[in-house]
Design a protein around this motif. Structure first.
Motif, PDB file in Angstrom:
ATOM      1  N   SER A 107      36.909 104.437  52.049  1.00 47.04           N
ATOM      2  CA  SER A 107      35.753 105.322  52.138  1.00 47.04           C
ATOM      3  C   SER A 107      34.553 104.570  52.705  1.00 47.04           C
ATOM      4  O   SER A 107      34.582 103.345  52.857  1.00 47.04           O
ATOM      5  CB  SER A 107      35.414 105.893  50.752  1.00 47.04           C
ATOM      6  N   THR A 108      33.501 105.314  53.017  1.00 43.71           N
ATOM      7  CA  THR A 108      32.256 104.736  53.502  1.00 43.71           C
ATOM      8  C   THR A 108      31.128 105.114  52.554  1.00 43.71           C
ATOM      9  O   THR A 108      30.938 106.296  52.249  1.00 43.71           O
ATOM     10  CB  THR A 108      31.921 105.240  54.918  1.00 43.71           C
ATOM     11  N   VAL A 109      30.410 104.104  52.073  1.00 40.09           N
ATOM     12  CA  VAL A 109      29.239 104.321  51.226  1.00 40.09           C
ATOM     13  C   VAL A 109      28.082 103.566  51.870  1.00 40.09           C
ATOM     14  O   VAL A 109      28.130 102.344  51.999  1.00 40.09           O
ATOM     15  CB  VAL A 109      29.469 103.813  49.790  1.00 40.09           C
ATOM     16  N   ARG A 110      27.058 104.279  52.285  1.00 39.86           N
ATOM     17  CA  ARG A 110      25.964 103.614  53.000  1.00 39.86           C
ATOM     18  C   ARG A 110      25.040 102.836  52.076  1.00 39.86           C
ATOM     19  O   ARG A 110      24.584 101.749  52.423  1.00 39.86           O
ATOM     20  CB  ARG A 110      25.164 104.645  53.798  1.00 39.86           C
ATOM     21  N   ILE A 111      24.737 103.384  50.905  1.00 37.50           N
ATOM     22  CA  ILE A 111      23.815 102.720  49.976  1.00 37.50           C
ATOM     23  C   ILE A 111      24.361 102.838  48.559  1.00 37.50           C
ATOM     24  O   ILE A 111      24.718 103.926  48.108  1.00 37.50           O
ATOM     25  CB  ILE A 111      22.405 103.354  50.018  1.00 37.50           C
ATOM     26  N   ILE A 112      24.421 101.701  47.862  1.00 38.33           N
ATOM     27  CA  ILE A 112      24.682 101.704  46.425  1.00 38.33           C
ATOM     28  C   ILE A 112      23.374 101.274  45.762  1.00 38.33           C
ATOM     29  O   ILE A 112      22.970 100.117  45.855  1.00 38.33           O
ATOM     30  CB  ILE A 112      25.823 100.752  46.040  1.00 38.33           C
ATOM     31  N   GLU A 113      22.691 102.209  45.130  1.00 34.49           N
ATOM     32  CA  GLU A 113      21.377 101.926  44.566  1.00 34.49           C
ATOM     33  C   GLU A 113      21.470 101.065  43.309  1.00 34.49           C
ATOM     34  O   GLU A 113      22.515 100.981  42.660  1.00 34.49           O
ATOM     35  CB  GLU A 113      20.659 103.234  44.212  1.00 34.49           C
ATOM     36  N   GLY A 114      20.338 100.441  42.965  1.00 32.47           N
ATOM     37  CA  GLY A 114      20.245  99.703  41.718  1.00 32.47           C
ATOM     38  C   GLY A 114      20.545 100.603  40.535  1.00 32.47           C
ATOM     39  O   GLY A 114      20.119 101.758  40.494  1.00 32.47           O
ATOM     40  N   ASN A 115      21.307 100.066  39.570  1.00 29.39           N
ATOM     41  CA  ASN A 115      21.730 100.788  38.369  1.00 29.39           C
ATOM     42  C   ASN A 115      22.774 101.869  38.645  1.00 29.39           C
ATOM     43  O   ASN A 115      23.050 102.690  37.771  1.00 29.39           O
ATOM     44  CB  ASN A 115      20.541 101.418  37.626  1.00 29.39           C
ATOM     45  N   ALA A 116      23.368 101.886  39.841  1.00 28.64           N
ATOM     46  CA  ALA A 116      24.433 102.871  40.096  1.00 28.64           C
ATOM     47  C   ALA A 116      25.622 102.618  39.174  1.00 28.64           C
ATOM     48  O   ALA A 116      26.210 103.551  38.626  1.00 28.64           O
ATOM     49  CB  ALA A 116      24.871 102.819  41.552  1.00 28.64           C
ATOM     50  N   PHE A 117      25.999 101.347  39.010  1.00 28.23           N
ATOM     51  CA  PHE A 117      27.085 100.973  38.104  1.00 28.23           C
ATOM     52  C   PHE A 117      26.477 100.081  37.023  1.00 28.23           C
ATOM     53  O   PHE A 117      26.445  98.862  37.172  1.00 28.23           O
ATOM     54  CB  PHE A 117      28.178 100.207  38.848  1.00 28.23           C
TER      55      PHE A 117
END
Length: 343
Positions: A107-117
């Motif tokens: 898959s393609t994920v452009r941005i993983i923001e802070g606190n996503a995981f």
């Protein structure tokens, strides 16, 4: 007699998880415990509260937002396959106390923001493989403990921000392997402790700034750090600040390489010579992380501080997903009474 046959079939279907207990989103296949959605242009709504497994496949969506799974607190596994996602927002999965595995594949994920995981209490596996990732923000993976497998493998990653992997501890297998990474900023992996097996192997990295050597030379892990290639540039000058006679430093320099693009050859790090143009980089100017713009209001409105871990509430408190099971039981009871009356 016929109504009784219908009743038996219905009860058997319910027992096998084939009788739906809630709504099923458009272009999704659902049963009592699974929801599999394909060809979505927006994140699907109306997922059953009793779902244990959610899969998103062949979809193109803008965002998995904060609160996307507020009503699915029974979820145990999430899988995203062959999909394009612009942004995994802060706190995307923060309400899922029962979640044990997240897998993102091809898959393609452009941005993983802070606190996503972040602050996932029961998670045992976080897996990214064969995917493309744009930017991993600071604190994207934060306060994740007790994981059996934390794996990034065969991905293409543009930028990893400072403190992107923060307080990942008590982890059995922490593996970053065979990825193509353009930029690793300083201090990407911070506060790693009680890690059984740390594997940073076979990665191709354009630029890697200082401040990551503590993780790469971690003393309390069975560290495997070899066959990584870096660009021969001033961003590697920090290796000249490592203690020369330490055996871990020696192994690191002998088992990893830099790519001299002008000569078209790999050079063992132990054979590098410090250029006068790179002397300032030896002092390791650290980059400051950017704190997440949003604290996660989760677990009955307890906020998450981006640095300190917040305790979870008493696990005896039942999440809202239990309600769906109770309602479904009474629906089945009414059906039984109705069929008995008409028979």
């Amino acid at each position: 007699m016929f109504p009784m046959i219908v009743l038996v079939v219905a009860l058997a279907a319910y027992a096998n998880g084939q009788f739906p207990t809630g709504t099923c989103p458009f272009e999704c296949n659902c049963n009592n415990t699974e929801t599999i959605c394909t060809s979505q242009s927006m994140f699907p709504t109306g997922i059953s509260e009793s779902a244990l497994y959610f899969e998103l496949r062949d979809s193109n969506i803008q965002e998995i937002r904060h609160g996307a799974f507020d009503n699915q607190r029974q979820l145990q596994r999430i899988k995203i396959v062959s999909s394009n996602i612009t942004k995994l927002s802060a706190c995307s999965f923060s309400n899922l106390q029962n979640l044990v595995k997240i897998e993102i594949v091809n898959s393609t994920v452009r941005i993983i923001e802070g606190n996503a995981f972040s602050h996932l209490t029961n998670i045992t596996q976080i897996v990214f493989h064969d995917s493309r990732v744009g930017t991993i923000d600071s604190y994207a993976f934060h306060n994740v403990e007790g994981v059996d497998k934390f794996l990034f493998e065969r991905n293409e990653i543009e930028t990893i921000s400072p403190h992107a992997f923060m307080n990942i501890s008590r982890t059995a297998n922490y593996k970053i392997m065979y990825n193509k990474i353009r930029l690793i900023n300083s201090g990407v992996i911070k506060s790693m402790y009680a890690v059984t097996n740390f594997n940073f192997t076979g990665n191709s990295i354009t630029d890697m700034f200082c401040g990551n050597q503590d993780a790469l030379l971690e003393s309390n892990a069975t560290a495997q750090v070899f066959n990584n290639t870096f660009n021969c540039s001033c961003t590697l000058a920090w290796i000249f600040s490592l203690p020369a006679n330490d055996y871990k430093t020696i192994n690191f320099k002998e088992q990893n390489y830099c790519n001299d693009t002008q000569r078209g050859e790999l050079i063992q790090l132990s054979k590098l010579q410090l250029s006068p143009l790179c002397e300032e980089n030896v002092r390791c100017p650290m980059q400051s992380p950017i704190l997440p713009y949003k604290d996660c209001m989760i677990n009955f409105d307890k906020p998450l501080n981006p640095v300190d871990k917040v305790d979870y509430p008493n696990k005896d408190r039942k999440p809202s997903g239990q309600t769906a099971v109770v309602i479904t039981f009474f629906q089945m009871l009414i059906l039984v009474v109705f069929l008995l009356l008409i028979s």
